[in-house]
Scaffold this active site. Structure first.
Site, PDB file in Angstrom:
ATOM      1  N   LYS A 219      64.823  10.659 -34.030  1.00 17.37           N
ATOM      2  CA  LYS A 219      63.606   9.854 -34.084  1.00 17.37           C
ATOM      3  C   LYS A 219      62.610  10.456 -35.074  1.00 17.37           C
ATOM      4  CE  LYS A 219      64.851   6.751 -31.030  1.00 17.37           C
ATOM      5  NZ  LYS A 219      64.331   6.594 -29.679  1.00 17.37           N
ATOM      6  N   ARG A 257      70.823  10.250 -24.965  1.00 17.29           N
ATOM      7  CA  ARG A 257      71.454   9.332 -25.911  1.00 17.29           C
ATOM      8  C   ARG A 257      71.337   9.940 -27.300  1.00 17.29           C
ATOM      9  NH1 ARG A 257      70.001   5.008 -29.285  1.00 17.29           N
ATOM     10  NH2 ARG A 257      71.483   3.241 -29.287  1.00 17.29           N
TER      11      ARG A 257
END
Length: 279
Positions: A219, A257
């Site tokens: 991210k 994840r």
């Protein structure tokens, strides 16, 4: 027949590995857009130790456009069918109830919905009927608008409250509590500082009383770790991702994840060995 929620090993979270069947993913730039390439990648991830393969046909990066329903299904159905047919535990990453139903018919046993049922009003009814585990993520809008919706009084408290409301709505629609996993949505309608705050206080999401899935992998809030003056490209954020996986394991989350499985598995093994040595 209901599908039971996978349970993590005693010493680490479950590892959910990403299989992006998209041409415009932020993390891999469409490397697995071809179905054969995506299937081969899924096999590789299982060989590296992934517990779950999360197959998605729609990019949710900021600003991404949406494929239509037929195109999303065309992308993911052969991949889900092949990997599930080989014995992999497959999750379908979709906001569309029709795609979720088709993927479960093809062999998926988990539905991972980044909108938590808000993008498709039929999703709750469909998931209740399918009786499969369902990941409900915190969501405030599609990729084109989500980064305009980052106002929070207290990001952790507000995300918890909004997730509690979604869980109540899902249960009212017939989704069993035993089916549910919650995801606070790192990177979705969150600034970099808000992501760091959530990571620092991740244990507070346990107050929801449900398994917690976290996706920090690659991210953008990790892009300046070790690189303050220039953003690291996504594929160079795996060491920072592995560090977050250790923190998440220590917080007791149900699953992480990730895109890169080997670095995650190594980091989780280090955390498990330290924890075992300290007992």
């Amino acid at each position: 027949m209901p599908r039971t929620l996978p349970q993590p090993p005693a010493d680490r979270p479950l590892v959910m590995a990403v299989v992006n069947v998209t041409p415009d993913s932020f993390s891999d730039g469409g490397r697995w857009f071809d179905a054969d390439a995506a299937i081969a990648h899924g096999r590789e991830l299982i060989g590296q130790g992934a517990d779950i393969l999360d197959v998605g046909g729609e990019s949710t990066r900021p600003g991404a456009g949406r494929p239509d329903e037929a195109e999303e299904l065309r992308r993911i159905e052969p991949v889900v069918r092949a990997l599930a047919g080989e014995g992999a535990v497959v999750s379908v990453d979709t906001m569309r109830s029709s795609v979720a139903a088709a993927a479960v018919e093809a062999g998926a046993t988990i539905v991972n919905d980044v909108s938590g049922g808000l993008a498709d009003e039929r999703m709750a009814d469909v998931v209740a009927g399918l009786d499969v585990p369902y990941v409900a993520m915190h969501w405030r809008g599609h990729s084109t608008v989500m980064q305009q919706r980052t106002d929070y009084a207290d990001v952790v408290a507000d995300v918890c409250a909004e997730l509690e409301a979604r869980v109540a709505a899902l249960e009212a629609a017939g989704v069993r509590r035993e089916q549910l996993v919650v995801d606070p949505g790192f990177g979705f309608a969150k600034t970099a500082d808000q992501n760091w705050q959530m990571l620092a206080r991740v244990a507070e999401f346990e107050r929801l009383g449900l398994p917690v899935l976290i996706g920090t992998s690659r991210k953008s809030f990790l892009s300046h770790v070790t690189s303050p003056d220039a953003a690291l490209p996504p594929d160079r954020r795996d060491p920072a991702t592995a560090a977050t996986s250790v923190l998440l394991a220590q917080a007791g989350v149900w699953g992480v994840r990730v895109h890169d499985v080997p670095s995650t598995m190594a980091a989780l093994e280090v955390a498990a060995r330290v924890a075992e040595a300290g007992r």
